[in-house]
Design a protein around this motif. Structure first.
Motif, mmCIF file in Angstrom:
data_model
loop_
_atom_site.group_PDB
_atom_site.id
_atom_site.type_symbol
_atom_site.label_atom_id
_atom_site.label_comp_id
_atom_site.label_asym_id
_atom_site.label_seq_id
_atom_site.Cartn_x
_atom_site.Cartn_y
_atom_site.Cartn_z
ATOM 1 N N GLU A 61 0.868 -1.204 0.572
ATOM 2 C CA GLU A 61 -0.265 0.404 -0.154
ATOM 3 C C GLU A 61 0.686 1.447 -0.179
ATOM 4 O O GLU A 61 0.506 1.834 -0.219
ATOM 5 C CB GLU A 61 -0.938 -0.126 1.598
ATOM 6 N N ASP A 62 1.786 0.719 -0.242
ATOM 7 C CA ASP A 62 3.012 2.479 0.211
ATOM 8 C C ASP A 62 4.222 2.068 -0.170
ATOM 9 O O ASP A 62 5.346 2.502 0.348
ATOM 10 C CB ASP A 62 3.017 2.295 1.942
ATOM 11 N N ALA A 63 4.378 1.531 -1.504
ATOM 12 C CA ALA A 63 5.312 1.720 -2.395
ATOM 13 C C ALA A 63 6.432 2.562 -2.189
ATOM 14 O O ALA A 63 8.300 2.782 -2.439
ATOM 15 C CB ALA A 63 5.198 1.124 -3.531
ATOM 16 N N ILE A 64 5.820 3.936 -2.075
ATOM 17 C CA ILE A 64 6.704 4.978 -2.233
ATOM 18 C C ILE A 64 7.676 5.745 -1.137
ATOM 19 O O ILE A 64 8.735 6.008 -1.808
ATOM 20 C CB ILE A 64 5.616 6.785 -2.032
ATOM 21 N N THR A 65 7.270 4.884 0.365
ATOM 22 C CA THR A 65 7.886 5.514 0.807
ATOM 23 C C THR A 65 9.410 4.410 0.999
ATOM 24 O O THR A 65 10.683 5.081 0.928
ATOM 25 C CB THR A 65 7.654 5.161 2.196
ATOM 26 N N LEU A 66 9.051 3.389 0.755
ATOM 27 C CA LEU A 66 10.113 2.325 0.489
ATOM 28 C C LEU A 66 10.782 3.064 -0.736
ATOM 29 O O LEU A 66 12.531 2.717 -0.812
ATOM 30 C CB LEU A 66 9.480 0.619 0.060
ATOM 31 N N GLU A 67 11.059 3.653 -2.217
ATOM 32 C CA GLU A 67 11.422 3.815 -3.115
ATOM 33 C C GLU A 67 12.161 4.837 -2.507
ATOM 34 O O GLU A 67 13.409 4.801 -2.970
ATOM 35 C CB GLU A 67 10.127 3.999 -3.932
ATOM 36 N N GLU A 68 11.258 5.848 -1.948
ATOM 37 C CA GLU A 68 12.181 6.837 -1.374
ATOM 38 C C GLU A 68 13.264 6.183 -0.317
ATOM 39 O O GLU A 68 14.956 7.411 -0.657
ATOM 40 C CB GLU A 68 11.187 7.695 -0.344
ATOM 41 N N MET A 69 13.439 5.780 0.626
ATOM 42 C CA MET A 69 14.683 4.991 1.500
ATOM 43 C C MET A 69 15.613 4.300 1.201
ATOM 44 O O MET A 69 16.497 4.369 1.378
ATOM 45 C CB MET A 69 13.747 4.037 2.692
ATOM 46 N N VAL A 70 14.984 3.874 -0.291
ATOM 47 C CA VAL A 70 15.992 2.636 -0.738
ATOM 48 C C VAL A 70 17.032 3.613 -1.946
ATOM 49 O O VAL A 70 18.503 3.338 -1.986
ATOM 50 C CB VAL A 70 15.303 1.424 -2.051
ATOM 51 N N SER A 71 16.354 5.094 -2.659
ATOM 52 C CA SER A 71 17.041 5.624 -3.229
ATOM 53 C C SER A 71 17.409 6.592 -2.204
ATOM 54 O O SER A 71 19.132 6.827 -3.002
ATOM 55 C CB SER A 71 15.606 7.238 -3.791
ATOM 56 N N GLU A 72 17.175 6.689 -0.895
ATOM 57 C CA GLU A 72 18.701 7.743 -0.009
ATOM 58 C C GLU A 72 19.343 7.639 0.417
ATOM 59 O O GLU A 72 20.591 7.562 0.647
ATOM 60 C CB GLU A 72 17.427 8.359 0.773
ATOM 61 N N ALA A 73 19.353 5.494 1.150
ATOM 62 C CA ALA A 73 20.532 5.088 1.435
ATOM 63 C C ALA A 73 21.619 4.680 -0.261
ATOM 64 O O ALA A 73 22.654 4.686 0.428
ATOM 65 C CB ALA A 73 19.376 3.785 0.859
ATOM 66 N N ILE A 74 21.210 4.569 -1.078
ATOM 67 C CA ILE A 74 21.880 4.100 -2.555
ATOM 68 C C ILE A 74 22.594 5.531 -2.665
ATOM 69 O O ILE A 74 24.026 5.682 -2.713
ATOM 70 C CB ILE A 74 21.328 4.197 -3.396
ATOM 71 N N ASN A 75 21.936 6.206 -2.336
ATOM 72 C CA ASN A 75 22.978 8.041 -2.792
ATOM 73 C C ASN A 75 23.607 8.581 -1.414
ATOM 74 O O ASN A 75 25.185 8.252 -1.714
ATOM 75 C CB ASN A 75 22.511 9.211 -2.589
#
Length: 96
Positions: A61-75
């Protein structure tokens, strides 16, 4: 010091830097985002080796939060590697 000595010293420094850079690119670094929420293993060549996501974060239901966290972690992992890579550059006095 004559120009030939300076050129030889510069070539030695360049070879030493290139060797350190090649070794660095083979190393692996691990970045832990938010106490194990997302863990990024990345090479010195900035290739993602492994990405681990805490299963509790996977909410359809909340893919956006996960995507943001993964992007921030990678950056953040890339920034960590780049900071360490920049420390390989010679200092102004010519020393590594």
């Amino acid at each position: 010091m004559n120009i030939n000595n300076l050129m030889q010293q510069a070539q030695r420094m360049q070879k030493e830097y290139q060797k350190k850079l090649n070794e660095f690119e083979q190393k692996e670094f691990e970045y832990d985002y938010s106490n194990g929420t997302v863990i990024v293993k990345i090479s010195g060549a900035l290739k993602i080796v492994k990405l681990t996501i805490n299963k509790n974060l996977i909410d359809p239901e909340d893919a956006i939060t996960l995507e943001e966290m993964v992007s921030e972690a990678i950056n953040n992992a890339i920034e960590l590697v780049n900071d360490q890579k920049n420390s390989l550059l010679p200092t102004p006095n010519g020393m590594f």
